[in-house]
Enzyme design. Sequence first.
Site, PDB file in Angstrom:
ATOM      1  N   GLU A  33     -11.517  -3.820  -2.825  1.00 32.54           N
ATOM      2  CA  GLU A  33     -10.580  -2.789  -3.272  1.00 32.54           C
ATOM      3  C   GLU A  33     -10.407  -2.897  -4.775  1.00 32.54           C
ATOM      4  O   GLU A  33      -9.584  -3.667  -5.254  1.00 32.54           O
ATOM      5  CB  GLU A  33      -9.225  -2.989  -2.591  1.00 32.54           C
ATOM      6  CG  GLU A  33      -9.254  -3.041  -1.086  1.00 32.54           C
ATOM      7  CD  GLU A  33      -8.056  -3.816  -0.530  1.00 32.54           C
ATOM      8  OE1 GLU A  33      -6.905  -3.448  -0.816  1.00 32.54           O
ATOM      9  OE2 GLU A  33      -8.268  -4.810   0.187  1.00 32.54           O
TER      10      GLU A  33
ATOM     11  N   HIS B 184     -10.029   1.673   0.672  1.00 28.97           N
ATOM     12  CA  HIS B 184      -9.832   0.508   1.540  1.00 28.97           C
ATOM     13  C   HIS B 184     -10.872   0.402   2.660  1.00 28.97           C
ATOM     14  O   HIS B 184     -10.564  -0.032   3.776  1.00 28.97           O
ATOM     15  CB  HIS B 184      -8.422   0.563   2.127  1.00 28.97           C
ATOM     16  CG  HIS B 184      -7.837  -0.770   2.481  1.00 28.97           C
ATOM     17  ND1 HIS B 184      -8.306  -1.539   3.537  1.00 28.97           N
ATOM     18  CD2 HIS B 184      -6.841  -1.482   1.936  1.00 28.97           C
ATOM     19  CE1 HIS B 184      -7.593  -2.643   3.612  1.00 28.97           C
ATOM     20  NE2 HIS B 184      -6.697  -2.639   2.650  1.00 28.97           N
TER      21      HIS B 184
ATOM     22  N   HIS C  85       0.805  -1.231   0.000  1.00 31.83           N
ATOM     23  CA  HIS C  85       0.000   0.000   0.000  1.00 31.83           C
ATOM     24  C   HIS C  85       0.835   1.277   0.000  1.00 31.83           C
ATOM     25  O   HIS C  85       0.565   2.223   0.744  1.00 31.83           O
ATOM     26  CB  HIS C  85      -0.967  -0.007   1.186  1.00 31.83           C
ATOM     27  CG  HIS C  85      -2.052  -1.055   1.072  1.00 31.83           C
ATOM     28  ND1 HIS C  85      -2.472  -1.562  -0.130  1.00 31.83           N
ATOM     29  CD2 HIS C  85      -2.788  -1.700   2.024  1.00 31.83           C
ATOM     30  CE1 HIS C  85      -3.426  -2.454   0.076  1.00 31.83           C
ATOM     31  NE2 HIS C  85      -3.632  -2.563   1.370  1.00 31.83           N
TER      32      HIS C  85
END
Length: 383
Positions: free
Chosen positions: A331, A199, A123
């Site tokens: 996601e 998210h 991420h």
Amino acid sequence: MNKLCLLFSLLLVVAFGFVNGGKLEYDIDKSKEKIGIYELKNGNMSVKFTNWGATIMSLVIPDKHGKRGDIVLGYDTVKDYKNDTTFFGSVVGRVANRIGGARFSLNGAQYKLPKNDGNNTLHGGPKGFADVIWKVMKINNHSEDPTILFGYDSKDDENGFPGEIRVTVRYLLRSDNRLRVTMKARALKKATPVNLAQHTYWNLGNHDSGDILSEEIQLFASRFTPVDEHLIPTGVLSTVRGTPYDFLKPRTIGSRIRELGKGYDINYVIDGPDDPKKLKKTAIVKDKKSGRMMKVYTNQAGVQFYSGNLIKREKGKGGFIYKPHAGLCLETQGFPDALNHQNFPSQIISPGKPYKHKMLFKFLTAKDNKSDKSSRLAEIDFD
Ligand SMILES: *[C@@H]1O[C@H](CO)[C@@H](O)[C@H](O)[C@H]1NC(C)=O
Ligand SMILES: *[C@@H]1O[C@H](CO)[C@@H](O)[C@H](O)[C@H]1NC(C)=O
Ligand SMILES: *[C@@H]1O[C@H](CO)[C@@H](O)[C@H](O)[C@H]1NC(C)=O
Ligand SMILES: *[C@@H]1O[C@H](CO)[C@@H](O)[C@H](O)[C@H]1NC(C)=O
Ligand SMILES: *[C@@H]1O[C@H](CO)[C@@H](O)[C@H](O)[C@H]1NC(C)=O
């Protein structure tokens, strides 16, 4: 003495960060940038955001009995978001998901990234877009289409990524309980990878109702990208048929989860042609008890379905303790580790080639299911 008291109280307010009225909540250390909480409402849906991580903090809608409830996992204060490792509700980037070996090459140059997931980068690295203050560029909650626009300028070499980029995330509440998310990025000087993801952890039965294993999911994806033991794709696209990953027909999330060890944390290849202008039907989640249903559409190639496997006794809103599978993430994004797989769709943007990621969430209850026109929503184009 009184003046001293006043000064001391003010200092306390700044240090521990909360001001009545709900707007300014936390004052970032030694910075003039303010972190706030913002609320948008449309019809029966209300959504709270913070500019810390461009985060969705809550989404409140009625269930089939008309009782309102919050279906987003999160914390009560922004301070808790600053210390979380779960990415609750935030926008992750510059490159969402895992980059194997924390490195990639682009135009002949090798880039080494900070590792924050074993030997991989997850991420966007240790201080990715979920852990920075975004500017509130626009907020309007008095129109028919309440909206908030967050912006962030990411520097050259930030977390090891090349080139400066300008990112925006717009949330817009439409009528009929629809939430539109538009994530854009522009490379200012040179080519760089971008792959953003929203998210949020959803639990349609309310954030504090337990786990999502009895909720039903349908994923419009015939293929997925299998991974190695470090969750890095092997590069192969496999059919879901005959595997516990098959949600082409609706099934409860718990129906075969035990065959997978910890649960689902896998990228699906969304069916349908890759046309960045068109939204594709991605997922439908249903909760029988509350009668709530969520439909997800996107223009992205993939969707990471994560069943909240790694949530470990996380103290959330109202002191509720979230456990594994307390929520699920859908996601939408490009494929994980695409930077190291030539056969995956490219995530490289350049000054002449911007990034635009669209998502549409539609929330329904059993009651208004009959008049559902959302199959047509997939055709709606938006900027
Ligand atoms: C509209 O936004 C402002 C600024 O964030 C906030 O103070 C106000 O409560 C909001 N109004 C509604 C109805 O949410
Ligand atoms: C809001 O919820 C109430 C109670 O469920 C319902 O009667 C009403 O039609 C809803 N309004 C909108 C605009 O959805
Ligand atoms: C931050 O989180 C860690 C665990 O993830 C916890 O031990 C620590 O107490 C938290 N700090 C604050 C200030 O909440
Ligand atoms: C990271 O790589 C090193 C060197 O290849 C290896 O020894 C180590 O076990 C790896 N760590 C993880 C968590 O995979
Ligand atoms: C909505 O209607 C469809 C088809 O009639 C049905 O399969 C589905 O279960 C309904 N959804 C809810 C939330 O009741």
